[in-house]
Design an enzyme around this catalytic site. Structure first.
Site, PDB file in Angstrom:
ATOM      1  N   LEU A  59     -46.144  16.626 -19.391  1.00  0.00           N
ATOM      2  CA  LEU A  59     -45.528  18.346 -19.412  1.00  0.00           C
ATOM      3  C   LEU A  59     -44.326  18.451 -19.102  1.00  0.00           C
ATOM      4  O   LEU A  59     -43.900  17.734 -18.437  1.00  0.00           O
ATOM      5  CB  LEU A  59     -46.539  18.954 -18.414  1.00  0.00           C
ATOM      6  CG  LEU A  59     -48.562  18.487 -18.768  1.00  0.00           C
ATOM      7  CD1 LEU A  59     -48.878  19.075 -17.835  1.00  0.00           C
ATOM      8  CD2 LEU A  59     -48.530  19.530 -20.176  1.00  0.00           C
ATOM      9  N   ASP A  60     -44.329  19.553 -19.780  1.00  0.00           N
ATOM     10  CA  ASP A  60     -42.431  20.241 -19.439  1.00  0.00           C
ATOM     11  C   ASP A  60     -42.518  20.032 -18.003  1.00  0.00           C
ATOM     12  O   ASP A  60     -43.554  20.412 -16.855  1.00  0.00           O
ATOM     13  CB  ASP A  60     -42.159  21.613 -20.250  1.00  0.00           C
ATOM     14  CG  ASP A  60     -42.244  21.112 -21.583  1.00  0.00           C
ATOM     15  OD1 ASP A  60     -42.048  20.481 -22.234  1.00  0.00           O
ATOM     16  OD2 ASP A  60     -42.573  22.709 -22.272  1.00  0.00           O
ATOM     17  N   THR A  61     -41.051  20.615 -17.754  1.00  0.00           N
ATOM     18  CA  THR A  61     -40.903  19.952 -16.206  1.00  0.00           C
ATOM     19  C   THR A  61     -41.902  21.360 -15.277  1.00  0.00           C
ATOM     20  O   THR A  61     -42.340  21.144 -13.397  1.00  0.00           O
ATOM     21  CB  THR A  61     -39.682  20.233 -15.700  1.00  0.00           C
ATOM     22  OG1 THR A  61     -39.160  18.621 -16.020  1.00  0.00           O
ATOM     23  CG2 THR A  61     -39.546  20.199 -14.072  1.00  0.00           C
ATOM     24  N   THR A  63     -43.341  22.896 -16.364  1.00  0.00           N
ATOM     25  CA  THR A  63     -45.315  23.539 -16.225  1.00  0.00           C
ATOM     26  C   THR A  63     -46.384  22.832 -15.702  1.00  0.00           C
ATOM     27  O   THR A  63     -46.270  21.873 -15.124  1.00  0.00           O
ATOM     28  CB  THR A  63     -45.901  23.403 -18.135  1.00  0.00           C
ATOM     29  OG1 THR A  63     -44.898  24.301 -18.853  1.00  0.00           O
ATOM     30  CG2 THR A  63     -47.077  23.553 -18.447  1.00  0.00           C
TER      31      THR A  63
END
Length: 216
Positions: A59-61, A63
Site C-alpha cells: 500500500l502507498d505510504t 494509504t
C-alpha cells in the site's frame, strides 16, 4: 513506535490494518510495516533470529487499510502469484476513497493505460501505443456526495501502482489530500484512500478468506 493493528493471524498469514504515513517496506528512515511485523513475530513467538515476513503486495505510504503479509516462504510464493494475476484465483480488492467533485455517473468502469514516470515519481495515463504501458481497470460506485466532494467504493480489477489516484485525478477528481496528483484539499491522515476489504485464496487451506479494516 506506531502500533501494529492485527486483523488476522495464523501459521501462514499476518494481516494488518496499516496506518497512513507508514511505508510498507524500504523506508530510509523510521519504522515500516515490514519491520514492525518482524519485531512483533520475534517477540510473540520468542524467535532467536530474524522473523520471516514476506511482502506480497504493498500500500502507498499515505494509504491506510488491509495489508496481507506472509509468514512462510510457501505462503509468500502462492500469495505473490495471486496478487500478480498468475494464479487461477485472483485477489478481490475494494477501497473507499473521498475525491474532489461530483462524478458524472453514480457508477462506472474505467480502463486506461498507465506508465511510470520515474523522474516525477508518479504514474501517468498514456496512449495504448506507449512503450511499456499497462492496462489499468477499476469499477467504482458513489456512496455519497456532499459539498462538491464524493465518497466512492472502488474495486480494483488490476493492481497498478497509484492506480486509483491517477485514474481519478486524470478525470479531475483527485483523492482528497493527494497533492502529487493535483488535490488542493487538506486531509489530516495524508490522503483519503483506504484499503477496506480484501479477499484472497488461503495459501494452504485453498479456500477464500476475506478481511476488512474499519475506516480510520
Amino acid at each position: 513506535m506506531p502500533d501494529l493493528e492485527i486483523l488476522y493471524e495464523d501459521n501462514h498469514l499476518l494481516v494488518v490494518n496499516k496506518q497512513a504515513g507508514i511505508a510498507t517496506m524500504g523506508s530510509e528512515s523510521g519504522p515500516t510495516v515490514h519491520s514492525l511485523a518482524a519485531d512483533y513475530l520475534k517477540r510473540a513467538y520468542h524467535k532467536p533470529g530474524r522473523a520471516f515476513v514476506g511482502i506480497v503486495s504493498r500500500l502507498d505510504t499515505m494509504t491506510s487499510g488491509v495489508l496481507v503479509l506472509a509468514r512462510t516462504s510457501k505462503a509468500a510464493k502462492r500469495l505473490s502469484e495471486q496478487f500478480s494475476g498468475k494464479s487461477e484465483r485472483s485477489v478481490e480488492k475494494y477501497y473507499i476513497a473521498a475525491v474532489d467533485g461530483v462524478l458524472d455517473a453514480d457508477s462506472a468502469t474505467w480502463s486506461d493505460h498507465v506508465l511510470k514516470d520515474d523522474r516525477a515519481r508518479r504514474m501517468r495515463i498514456v496512449s495504448d501505443q506507449a512503450k511499456g504501458a499497462q492496462v489499468a481497470t477499476l469499477r467504482y460506485h458513489t456512496v455519497s456526495d456532499l459539498d462538491h466532494q464524493s465518497v466512492v467504493l472502488v474495486r480494483l480489477l488490476t493492481g497498478r501502482k497509484h492506480q486509483i489516484r491517477v485514474q481519478f485525478a486524470d478525470r479531475r477528481h483527485p483523492v482528497l489530500g493527494d497533492r502529487k496528483y493535483g488535490s488542493d484539499a487538506s486531509f489530516p491522515q495524508g490522503i483519503a484512500l483506504h484499503s477496506w476489504r480484501l479477499q484472497i485464496m488461503h495459501p494452504t487451506k485453498r479456500e477464500p478468506i476475506s478481511f476488512e479494516a474499519p475506516l480510520p
